[in-house]
Design a protein around this motif. Structure first.
Motif, short mmCIF file in Angstrom:
data_model
loop_
_atom_site.label_atom_id
_atom_site.label_comp_id
_atom_site.label_asym_id
_atom_site.label_seq_id
_atom_site.Cartn_x
_atom_site.Cartn_y
_atom_site.Cartn_z
N HIS A 14 -5.67 3.74 4.43
CA HIS A 14 -4.41 3.46 3.74
C HIS A 14 -3.28 4.35 4.23
N ALA A 17 -2.20 2.76 7.44
CA ALA A 17 -1.52 1.49 7.18
C ALA A 17 -0.12 1.71 6.61
N LEU A 18 0.03 2.67 5.71
CA LEU A 18 1.35 2.97 5.14
C LEU A 18 2.29 3.52 6.21
N TRP A 21 3.39 0.64 8.11
CA TRP A 21 4.26 -0.19 7.29
C TRP A 21 5.69 0.37 7.29
N GLN A 24 7.26 -1.05 10.27
CA GLN A 24 7.35 -2.51 10.35
C GLN A 24 7.12 -3.12 8.96
N PRO A 25 8.05 -2.94 8.04
CA PRO A 25 7.88 -3.49 6.70
C PRO A 25 8.11 -4.99 6.68
N VAL A 31 5.28 -2.76 -2.26
CA VAL A 31 4.04 -2.04 -1.97
C VAL A 31 3.88 -0.91 -2.99
N ALA A 70 7.55 4.90 3.50
CA ALA A 70 7.24 3.48 3.65
C ALA A 70 7.96 2.62 2.63
N ALA A 72 7.52 2.61 -0.51
CA ALA A 72 6.49 2.13 -1.42
C ALA A 72 6.53 2.95 -2.71
N PHE A 317 -3.70 -2.77 8.49
CA PHE A 317 -2.26 -3.03 8.44
C PHE A 317 -1.93 -4.42 8.98
N HIS A 321 -0.47 -7.58 6.71
CA HIS A 321 0.77 -8.20 7.19
C HIS A 321 0.57 -9.70 7.39
#
Length: 388
Positions: A14, A17-18, A21, A24-25, A31, A70, A72, A317, A321
């Motif tokens: 995670h 991945a964050l 993110w 590239q959100p 999130v 991110a 989030a 990720f 996506h």
């Protein structure tokens, strides 16, 4: 229409991945990360933290800062259940959070089925709860009077047990604070099998065993702990049942899964780990993903090692996506062999490739420096324990 992505747990997958993110959100995706701690430790640097080579900030990712990066939301809480039909999760504080996609990377918990282990042993997993207990033990040693040796036991002959007891030995006998210098400590590792670490090449095991002998660390092989008491453990070994004195018992045996995924109806294996397909999706809920130690991928049997969670991060990720956009998912293929670098406590290390017998066994201070560079490079991606 806004979609909701929930991440349960601040594990390695995670965190990666964050971080991706943030670069590239997706528009119209909210999130949220839910974790019981704001700081999540990097397992590869835990022995160095215990040995005194690193600070807490150097070895921990600051999750609220990573979430801000991110864009989030961060919620400090524990998930206690998931309703895959209603598509929401429930937390210990009583919150109910809806999701369109959810990913679970909450690690594992101590397997404490042995009577007394839950009450009297100190579990190494989850790592975030271990370090405060290690600090508490140091305070206990500081306040201790008398010359009777303090008996420190580590149960478990895997890589984690080996690295941990060597790190503790180094801190308490060489680089310890002056106020601990008069407290004698005796170290014992108890393992159910043979060879240190279990499952590693014999050439490396011989080097590790020689190091244990040189440092005066006792090793009890073929010994299974059957009960843990306040000041001792009971083992069944080659000399039948016997009691081993233990002022502090550290539990490094194979950890288990949390109860709530199975109780929530997710398909799990016999140990309670969430069964996932090649895309890291739950077998009975395709909008539920799981990765890291909590997951058990179909058709593969991989050890609970951080190297796999790190490799799963980028693919997780991509698949989150893609799933949110209705695009094809990628498959995760665990590597058959992987590099294992072990820390020996005193800035010395060993290395080998697990699953590849022809790879040479490495050892030396240069191996520790190599591992140190790899670990620091990994952590440099993230906001650290100071939140900077």
């Amino acid at each position: 229409m806004t979609q909701k992505l929930l991440l349960i747990g601040g594990g390695h997958s995670h965190a990666i991945a964050l971080n991706l993110w943030a670069k590239q959100p997706l528009p119209d995706v909210e999130v949220t990360l839910i974790s019981p701690q704001q700081l999540t430790p990097y397992s590869g640097m835990l022995p160095g933290l215990v040995a005194g080579h690193y600070t807490l900030a150097q070895t921990h990712i600051h999750l609220p800062a990573l979430c801000r990066k991110a864009n989030a939301r961060f919620i400090e809480d524990c998930v206690t259940g998931i309703d895959t039909q209603a598509q929401n999760v429930v937390t210990a504080s009583g919150q109910t959070l809806a999701y369109d996609r959810v990913s679970i990377n909450c690690g594992i918990t101590p397997a404490t089925a042995v009577p007394g282990a839950a009450q009297f042993a100190i579990g190494v997993k989850p790592i975030a709860e271990f370090y405060p207990r290690w600090q508490s033990l140091l305070k206990q040693l500081e306040a201790r009077q008398g010359s009777t040796p303090f008996q420190l036991l580590v149960v478990g002959g895997g890589a984690a047990g080996v690295e941990l007891i060597l790190a503790m030995h180094h801190y308490l006998t060489r680089s310890q604070p002056q106020h601990l210098s008069q407290q004698p400590v005796e170290f014992t590792l108890i393992q159910s099998g043979k060879g240190l670490p279990e499952g590693y090449p014999q050439r490396l095991q011989h080097k590790v065993q020689q190091t244990f002998a040189d440092k005066g660390i006792r090793v009890l092989t073929d010994s299974r702990v059957t009960r843990v008491e306040q000041d001792q453990v009971i083992i069944n070994g080659t000399k039948a049942q016997q009691a081993i004195a233990g002022d502090a018992v550290f539990w490094c045996t194979q950890a288990g899964a949390a109860d709530w995924p199975q109780a929530s109806g997710l398909i799990t294996d016999k140990q309670g780990f969430i069964r996932v397909n090649q895309h890291l999706q739950s077998l009975n809920a395709t909008n539920v993903f799981a990765c890291g130690d909590i997951a058990s991928q179909e058709s593969f049997s991989t050890p609970k090692a951080g190297v796999f969670a790190v490799r799963q991060g980028p693919l997780l990720f991509h698949n989150l996506h893609a799933s949110l956009q209705g695009k094809p998912l990628q498959s995760f293929q665990p590597q058959a062999a992987y590099l294992s670098l072990l820390a020996a406590g005193d800035r010395y290390g060993w290395g080998c490739r697990i699953g590849q017998g022809l790879f040479p066994t490495l050892s030396g201070h240069w191996v520790w420096r190599w591992k140190d560079r790899i670990d620091r490079r990994f952590m440099a991606q993230f906001p650290n324990g100071n939140g900077i």
